[in-house]
Write a protein that holds these residues in place. Structure first.
Motif, PDB file in Angstrom:
ATOM      1  N   THR A  60      62.395   3.639  19.008  1.00 11.49           N
ATOM      2  CA  THR A  60      62.872   4.816  18.276  1.00 11.49           C
ATOM      3  C   THR A  60      61.818   5.293  17.292  1.00 11.49           C
ATOM      4  OG1 THR A  60      65.138   3.982  18.470  1.00 11.49           O
ATOM      5  CG2 THR A  60      64.748   5.701  16.844  1.00 11.49           C
ATOM      6  N   LEU A  61      61.189   4.358  16.593  1.00 17.41           N
ATOM      7  CA  LEU A  61      60.132   4.724  15.647  1.00 17.41           C
ATOM      8  C   LEU A  61      58.958   5.384  16.357  1.00 17.41           C
ATOM      9  CD1 LEU A  61      60.017   1.694  13.174  1.00 17.41           C
ATOM     10  CD2 LEU A  61      60.579   4.055  12.639  1.00 17.41           C
ATOM     11  N   GLU A  62      58.585   4.875  17.510  1.00 17.45           N
ATOM     12  CA  GLU A  62      57.486   5.474  18.264  1.00 17.45           C
ATOM     13  C   GLU A  62      57.829   6.899  18.677  1.00 17.45           C
ATOM     14  OE1 GLU A  62      56.665   2.785  21.492  1.00 17.45           O
ATOM     15  OE2 GLU A  62      55.724   1.316  20.177  1.00 17.45           O
ATOM     16  N   GLN A  63      59.095   7.133  19.066  1.00 16.39           N
ATOM     17  CA  GLN A  63      59.515   8.488  19.432  1.00 16.39           C
ATOM     18  C   GLN A  63      59.448   9.410  18.221  1.00 16.39           C
ATOM     19  OE1 GLN A  63      63.423   7.968  21.097  1.00 16.39           O
ATOM     20  NE2 GLN A  63      62.656   7.111  23.013  1.00 16.39           N
ATOM     21  N   GLU A  64      59.895   8.919  17.075  1.00 15.64           N
ATOM     22  CA  GLU A  64      59.863   9.745  15.860  1.00 15.64           C
ATOM     23  C   GLU A  64      58.416  10.054  15.447  1.00 15.64           C
ATOM     24  OE1 GLU A  64      62.482  11.217  14.313  1.00 15.64           O
ATOM     25  OE2 GLU A  64      63.621  10.416  15.994  1.00 15.64           O
ATOM     26  N   ILE A  65      57.557   9.068  15.576  1.00 17.55           N
ATOM     27  CA  ILE A  65      56.138   9.282  15.242  1.00 17.55           C
ATOM     28  C   ILE A  65      55.546  10.351  16.156  1.00 17.55           C
ATOM     29  CG2 ILE A  65      53.845   8.199  15.364  1.00 17.55           C
ATOM     30  CD1 ILE A  65      55.191   5.629  14.295  1.00 17.55           C
ATOM     31  N   SER A  66      55.879  10.293  17.447  1.00 16.33           N
ATOM     32  CA  SER A  66      55.340  11.302  18.369  1.00 16.33           C
ATOM     33  C   SER A  66      55.886  12.686  18.022  1.00 16.33           C
ATOM     34  CB  SER A  66      55.638  10.940  19.823  1.00 16.33           C
ATOM     35  OG  SER A  66      57.020  11.022  20.090  1.00 16.33           O
ATOM     36  N   LYS A  67      57.142  12.762  17.549  1.00 16.19           N
ATOM     37  CA  LYS A  67      57.694  14.062  17.126  1.00 16.19           C
ATOM     38  C   LYS A  67      56.923  14.600  15.928  1.00 16.19           C
ATOM     39  CE  LYS A  67      62.451  13.286  18.665  1.00 16.19           C
ATOM     40  NZ  LYS A  67      63.826  13.059  18.213  1.00 16.19           N
ATOM     41  N   PHE A  68      56.612  13.714  14.972  1.00 19.78           N
ATOM     42  CA  PHE A  68      55.844  14.145  13.805  1.00 19.78           C
ATOM     43  C   PHE A  68      54.450  14.613  14.217  1.00 19.78           C
ATOM     44  CE2 PHE A  68      58.827  11.594  11.134  1.00 19.78           C
ATOM     45  CZ  PHE A  68      59.235  12.636  10.312  1.00 19.78           C
ATOM     46  N   LYS A  69      53.851  13.915  15.175  1.00 18.69           N
ATOM     47  CA  LYS A  69      52.534  14.339  15.656  1.00 18.69           C
ATOM     48  C   LYS A  69      52.617  15.712  16.294  1.00 18.69           C
ATOM     49  CE  LYS A  69      50.477   9.782  16.381  1.00 18.69           C
ATOM     50  NZ  LYS A  69      50.035   8.787  17.372  1.00 18.69           N
ATOM     51  N   GLU A  70      53.697  15.955  17.077  1.00 21.56           N
ATOM     52  CA  GLU A  70      53.880  17.264  17.698  1.00 21.56           C
ATOM     53  C   GLU A  70      54.035  18.341  16.629  1.00 21.56           C
ATOM     54  OE1 GLU A  70      57.107  17.278  20.522  1.00 21.56           O
ATOM     55  OE2 GLU A  70      56.288  15.559  21.595  1.00 21.56           O
ATOM     56  N   CYS A  71      54.837  18.038  15.594  1.00 23.19           N
ATOM     57  CA  CYS A  71      55.029  18.999  14.505  1.00 23.19           C
ATOM     58  C   CYS A  71      53.697  19.293  13.824  1.00 23.19           C
ATOM     59  CB  CYS A  71      56.025  18.457  13.479  1.00 23.19           C
ATOM     60  SG  CYS A  71      57.723  18.466  14.059  1.00 23.19           S
ATOM     61  N   ASN A  72      52.911  18.274  13.609  1.00 27.42           N
ATOM     62  CA  ASN A  72      51.606  18.454  12.978  1.00 27.42           C
ATOM     63  C   ASN A  72      50.718  19.322  13.855  1.00 27.42           C
ATOM     64  OD1 ASN A  72      49.759  18.077  10.927  1.00 27.42           O
ATOM     65  ND2 ASN A  72      48.922  16.214  11.810  1.00 27.42           N
TER      66      ASN A  72
END
Length: 115
Positions: A60-72
């Motif tokens: 779940t954390l890895e998915q959230e991190i990838s979402k933040f990277k996409e937002c960035n």
């Protein structure tokens, strides 16, 4: 002649040991295992569940991190588009100025002033 202090400390130990009852040892072992085994099995089960929960949490954390990277990345793309728009406006202004200068020079040529 050997005195009492010269005798080996292990001498006579084998004869002093009582006979070991194999059945008693087996029963004591079974009793000890039956006493501790349920708690150990519950602990093992709890640790396995904890490990599984940790794996789910990490995923779940890895998915959230990838979402933040996409937002960035989206923010960076938006910044690039804003910068492109800014430079496009500058180019349009330069073109308009060049056209105005061209018109002025054409009028001056028509007036007879040689540039």
């Amino acid at each position: 002649a050997l005195g009492p202090s010269d005798a080996s400390p292990d001498e006579g130990v084998v004869e002093d040991l009582p006979l070991i009852d194999e059945k008693a040892v087996e029963q004591l072992t079974e009793g000890l295992i039956s006493h501790y085994l349920p708690d150990l099995q519950r602990s093992k089960s709890a640790l396995q569940e904890l490990t599984q929960n940790q794996v789910v949490l990490l995923e779940t954390l890895e998915q959230e991190i990838s979402k933040f990277k996409e937002c960035n990345s989206i923010l960076e793309i938006n910044a690039l588009f804003s910068e492109a728009k800014h430079y496009h406006n500058k180019l349009v202004n330069i073109r308009n100025e060049m056209m105005m200068i061209h018109e002025k020079t054409s009028k001056l040529k028509v007036s007879g002033i040689n540039i």
